[in-house]
Structure formats: structure tokens, C-alpha cells
Motif scaffolding. Structure first.
Motif: not given
Length: 438
Positions: A11-14, A25-28, A59-62
């Protein structure tokens, strides 16, 4: 030290996720969840500290673009290859692969890692092969230990991802002579592994020891790029039993990686007619459960020698729009020569265009925003903004000024007949006349 996938599953966002998410331009949290599921990977060897251009694909990335560089047995020039690294840095390559297969391979790799601002990939089997040649041994007279010794050495040096030809099993290698192909097997690494298996009558060590390979990759958080050893080298060979058979093997192995918490992607073709590209991308995603797809080209015709960067960019744009996650660029020198630094630039720009064109379909308004800014700037003859938005401002300015000394007004294609001058003048004069009549 925990890997990006392990941290994501906790559940960590590095910090890397935060930087990449802001750029994308996406949510971390969105990115974190994609990494946790194996549908996105972040290239970052735990031992490497000099990356400033963090890169994720999935997926969902440029759509990202990889640049291949590296010396060969015919030409080994460190300064020239570092000039190519400089070009990749300057013109926005998302990753870079050192494909050096001759000379001092260790030194070249370490120089690339030191000078590149983005993730670095390699193909370890090239070094295994060359070491046999240098020791005057039969080129496929290496051991399984030789393979994993080189792989671990490259991991320790800091490479962020490696191409490993895991899918060319002994069973598939035995099928090669029986399958009629126009272009044969075109992967250098794939040829070596297939020849080794057939010569020694043993299973491909990258396949038979895949659990150990995963352990090594997880220790350094290196992304495994499951290579397309049996990719089609001609458009007529696309989706034959070797091509599809290898994709099925690699898809099963990729699922094992995701289960074990190892970052993984699958490599794709190659040469392929236009009408098969979308199906190919969908097939990889379906078989692998959504693991990122890294395609080489895709070349849509076999007759573009000297212009293969264009033929490849056409296929790359279609692949990106269908969901491919990273494009491996081609240069005008493909099939002909080791590329010059200028040819590296030509290939990179062509594939940056292809990736963006695909993203305009795949990502919609997120990708189209910059095009809207360019359209607005063109409509107002705002050259400063136009140049700043293009992929190669220097070239754009040079062409604009080839028949003109100042950056103002119309271009020399239309001159006084410029649509952005004629119509506004007519409207202005009409309004002025109406005002005077009143």
C-alpha cells in the motif's frame, strides 16, 4: 531492500511513483495499484542512484520509446556511443539499451549507466557469446553457470532491465527447421539459445532455471523483459507457430513473475502487416493477463531499407493505439549498418511521434492537450510557442529560416497568401468599412 512491487502491495506510494504520476498526469495511487498488479513496471535497479528520468510503462500510462545503442565486433568506439547517449538524454528517450556485443563490453555498459539519465537495459547473452569467441572456444560452448554469472554481474553494475530469451524452449528449437519461414530466425540472442539447446540436447537454461532467474531479478529489482527470440523477421512470418508458441510460453512465465513479485514485461515483433498489429497486442494482453508489452518497431513492410525508422514508426503508432506500452525505435540504418549519432536522433524523433500519435487514441484528451496548444499557436502565428512544443525545436527553426531571416509573420510556403493573414485582414477591413458607414 523491498522492491517497487513489494512496496506497492503493502500500500506504499514510493518517491518514484510520485514523480512518475505527476509527469503522467495520473493519481499516484492509480500507478501504485498498476505496479502491484503487474500491469505496470517501474525500471529502477536498487543499486543505481543516478536516474533522473524515472520511467514506468503499462496500462493507463503514456507509450514510451527505447533507444538502442552499442558497439559491435566490427566497430567499437566509446566516444561515438556516448554521443548517442547524449542524444538520447537530450531528445527524451525513456529508456536506453546497450547492445554492445564486442570489445570491452563491461566498460561500455558501465559508461552507459554512468552517463544515461534514464533506465538502462541490456541483453546479457551477447556478452556470454562474445566471451566464448574471445576465449577461442566454440561459440555455443558455454555453461549454465556462464550465463548466470554474466547476468548477475550486469545486475550488480546497475542495469534496470534485461532481455532474457526464456521462451525458446528445446521443444520450440526443434521445430525451427520444420517451420517454413522466409526470413528464418532473426534474433541474435534467440539464435544463440536455440543453437545451444540443439547442440547440447538440453533445455534452455533460462527456461529450466527460471525460478533462479526470478530470485536474482527480485534481489536487485531488475525488470525481466521476456525476449521474442522467435519473432517474425519478415511480414510473411508473422503469427506462425514459432511466433505464437513462444508468446504462449513467455505469457505463462510472466504470470509466474507477477505471482512472485518480480517486475516483468514481454517483448513483441518484429515485422508484421498493418492488419495484424491490433490483434497481436490484444493477444499478448489476453494471454499474459495484462503484462506490459514492449514491441520492436513494428515494421509494416520489408522493403524500406534506409527508411526503416519510418516503416517502423507506422507500425509503432498502430501498436501504441492498440495498447502496446513501449516502442523500441529503429533507425535509418536498420538492416544495413551500425547507426551514426545523427541516425539515432532520426529514429528517436520518429518513434516519439509514433508513440504520441498512438497515445492520442489510447489516452484521449490527456495526450491531445499539447496538440491543441500547437493548433492555437499556429492559428495566431505564434512561432515561439510552436517551436517550444515540437519534438526538435532546433530543426524546426532551421527549416523555418532557410528562406527567411526573421521569425515573424507567415512561413515561406504561403507568404502573403497565408490563411492566417488573408481571412483576418478581410474580416478586419469589413468591420472597419461597416463602422465608417455608420
Amino acid at each position: 531492500m523491498p522492491t517497487q512491487m513489494e512496496l506497492a502491495r503493502r500500500g506504499q506510494v514510493t518517491e518514484e511513483m510520485k514523480v512518475i504520476a505527476q509527469k503522467e498526469g495520473v493519481d499516484p495511487v492509480f500507478l501504485r495499484d498498476k505496479v502491484a498488479s503487474g500491469k505496470a513496471v517501474i525500471f529502477r535497479n536498487l543499486t543505481r542512484s543516478n536516474i533522473t528520468r524515472f520511467t514506468a510503462i503499462g496500462e493507463g500510462l503514456s507509450t514510451k520509446v527505447n533507444v538502442n545503442i552499442g558497439a559491435s565486433t566490427d566497430r567499437y568506439n566509446v566516444e561515438e556511443e556516448m554521443e548517442k547517449v547524449k542524444i538520447a538524454n537530450e531528445y527524451g528517450a525513456d529508456t536506453i539499451m546497450d547492445l554492445t556485443d564486442g570489445g570491452d563490453i563491461d566498460y561500455m555498459r558501465r559508461q552507459v549507466i554512468t552517463n544515461a539519465v534514464m533506465p538502462v537495459g541490456t541483453v546479457p547473452i551477447y556478452q556470454v557469446y562474445y566471451e566464448m569467441v574471445a576465449r577461442r572456444k566454440y561459440v555455443i560452448d558455454f555453461t549454465e553457470d556462464d550465463v548466470f554469472r554474466v547476468i548477475e554481474k550486469q545486475f550488480k553494475d546497475g542495469v534496470d532491465y534485461v532481455t532474457v530469451h526464456t521462451g525458446v524452449t528445446l521443444e520450440l528449437a526443434k521445430r525451427i527447421p520444420k517451420v517454413k519461414r522466409l526470413a528464418g530466425v532473426v534474433s541474435r540472442g534467440g539464435t544463440v539459445m536455440a543453437a545451444w539447446s540443439l547442440y547440447n540436447e538440453k533445455e534452455n537454461p533460462l527456461y529450466s532455471n527460471f525460478d533462479y532467474l526470478m530470485e536474482l531479478a527480485k534481489e536487485y529489482d531488475v525488470t525481466l523483459s521476456l525476449g521474442d527470440a522467435l519473432r517474425p523477421g519478415g511480414t510473411a512470418d508473422a503469427h506462425d507457430e514459432l511466433h505464437v508458441g513462444e508468446l504462449m510460453v513467455n505469457s505463462r512465465l510472466a504470470k509466474r513473475c507477477v505471482e512472485k513479485g518480480v517486475q516483468v514485461m514481454i517483448e513483441g515483433p518484429g515485422h508484421m502487416p498493418l492488419d495484424q498489429i491490433e490483434m497481436d497486442v490484444r493477444l499478448e494482453k489476453e494471454l499474459s493477463g495484462g503484462v506490459p508489452y514492449y514491441v520492436l518497431g513494428i515494421l509494416v513492410t520489408d522493403i524500406a531499407a534506409g527508411y526503416d525508422h519510418i516503416a517502423g514508426a507506422i507500425g509503432g503508432a498502430i501498436a501504441a493505439s492498440a495498447g502496446a506500452d513501449m516502442l523500441c525505435y529503429l533507425t535509418p540504418a536498420e538492416h544495413l549498418s551500425l547507426p551514426t549519432p545523427e541516425q539515432v536522433k532520426d529514429g528517436l524523433i520518429a518513434f516519439k511521434i509514433a508513440a504520441h500519435a498512438g497515445d492520442m487514441v489510447k489516452l484521449g484528451e490527456r495526450a491531445r492537450e499539447i496538440d491543441n496548444k500547437m493548433s492555437k499557436a499556429r492559428g495566431t502565428l505564434d512561432w515561439k510557442t510552436m517551436f517550444s512544443l515540437t519534438l526538435d525545436p532546433g530543426r524546426a527553426k532551421s527549416i523555418y529560416r532557410q528562406y527567411k531571416s526573421i521569425e515573424a509573420g507567415s512561413c515561406t510556403m504561403c507568404g502573403d497568401l497565408c490563411v492566417y493573414l488573408v481571412l483576418p485582414r478581410a474580416i478586419k477591413n469589413k468591420s472597419s468599412n461597416v463602422s465608417q458607414d455608420k
